[in-house]
Design a protein around this motif. Structure first.
Motif, PDB file in Angstrom:
ATOM      1  N   THR A  59      35.141   0.115 -48.866  1.00  0.00           N
ATOM      2  CA  THR A  59      35.311   1.228 -47.936  1.00  0.00           C
ATOM      3  C   THR A  59      34.274   1.153 -46.820  1.00  0.00           C
ATOM      4  OG1 THR A  59      36.110   2.571 -49.779  1.00  0.00           O
ATOM      5  CG2 THR A  59      35.475   3.740 -47.793  1.00  0.00           C
ATOM      6  N   GLU A  60      33.040   0.847 -47.175  1.00  0.00           N
ATOM      7  CA  GLU A  60      31.975   0.746 -46.177  1.00  0.00           C
ATOM      8  C   GLU A  60      32.255  -0.384 -45.194  1.00  0.00           C
ATOM      9  OE1 GLU A  60      31.173   0.760 -49.586  1.00  0.00           O
ATOM     10  OE2 GLU A  60      30.756   2.898 -49.589  1.00  0.00           O
ATOM     11  N   GLU A 115      34.954   0.695 -42.688  1.00  0.00           N
ATOM     12  CA  GLU A 115      34.394   1.605 -41.682  1.00  0.00           C
ATOM     13  C   GLU A 115      33.581   0.843 -40.658  1.00  0.00           C
ATOM     14  OE1 GLU A 115      32.303   5.080 -43.125  1.00  0.00           O
ATOM     15  OE2 GLU A 115      33.839   5.457 -44.622  1.00  0.00           O
ATOM     16  N   ARG A 116      32.772  -0.126 -41.102  1.00  0.00           N
ATOM     17  CA  ARG A 116      31.953  -0.927 -40.202  1.00  0.00           C
ATOM     18  C   ARG A 116      32.826  -1.727 -39.247  1.00  0.00           C
ATOM     19  NH1 ARG A 116      30.419  -5.766 -39.495  1.00  0.00           N
ATOM     20  NH2 ARG A 116      31.286  -6.636 -41.385  1.00  0.00           N
ATOM     21  N   VAL A 170      35.928  -1.021 -38.294  1.00  0.00           N
ATOM     22  CA  VAL A 170      36.583  -0.091 -37.358  1.00  0.00           C
ATOM     23  C   VAL A 170      35.600   0.323 -36.266  1.00  0.00           C
ATOM     24  CG1 VAL A 170      37.568   2.237 -37.146  1.00  0.00           C
ATOM     25  CG2 VAL A 170      38.307   0.729 -39.002  1.00  0.00           C
ATOM     26  N   GLN A 171      34.366   0.661 -36.666  1.00  0.00           N
ATOM     27  CA  GLN A 171      33.359   1.064 -35.683  1.00  0.00           C
ATOM     28  C   GLN A 171      33.049  -0.077 -34.718  1.00  0.00           C
ATOM     29  OE1 GLN A 171      30.082   2.475 -38.030  1.00  0.00           O
ATOM     30  NE2 GLN A 171      30.984   4.521 -38.296  1.00  0.00           N
TER      31      GLN A 171
END
Length: 142
Positions: free
Chosen positions: A4-5, A8-9, A11-12
């Protein structure tokens, strides 16, 4: 499979690159639009000045003669001259009286008597043109 992390990284990271491109494009468009606005205002001023000069010399030189001397298209000269005439401010219109304001259908004597005499544009143009031409006649001819 990504955690999950990690998702997110990623996508950012993708959003950051896209945001930087969007900000750069918006900044460039803003700067160019600002430059365009300044140049458009300068062009309007120049065209207004051209129209004034063309109107001022109409009694000594017509558009075709000026076009021949300057190698400018007569259509451009005419457009600049005519645009000047369209840009002249118009007199504000008077508010028409309402039924309640109507006191008999005419102007009062006070309003009529105090109104200054107004010359029409044609009268002013004719009188100034005649005066200008008389001023240009050499003394030995007059």
């Amino acid at each position: 499979m990504a955690t999950t992390e990690e998702i997110e990284r990623r996508v950012q990271q993708a959003d950051a690159a896209r945001s930087a491109k969007r900000a750069a494009a918006a900044r460039q468009v803003g700067e160019l639009a600002g430059r365009r606005a300044v140049l458009a205002e300068q062009l309007d001023d120049i065209e207004r000045e051209l129209g004034d000069v063309l109107a001022a010399v109409h009694d000594v030189m017509d558009v075709d003669e000026l076009a021949a001397f300057t190698d400018l298209p007569a259509a451009d000269l005419t457009r600049w001259r005519d645009a000047r005439a369209r840009r002249k401010p118009t007199r504000p219109t008077r508010k028409r009286p309402t039924k309640a304001d109507d006191t008999g259908g005419g102007r009062s004597a006070r309003t009529t008597a105090s109104a200054p005499a107004v010359s029409t544009a044609a009268e002013l143009r004719t009188s100034s043109t005649a005066e200008d031409k008389a001023a240009r006649v050499p003394a030995d001819v007059a």
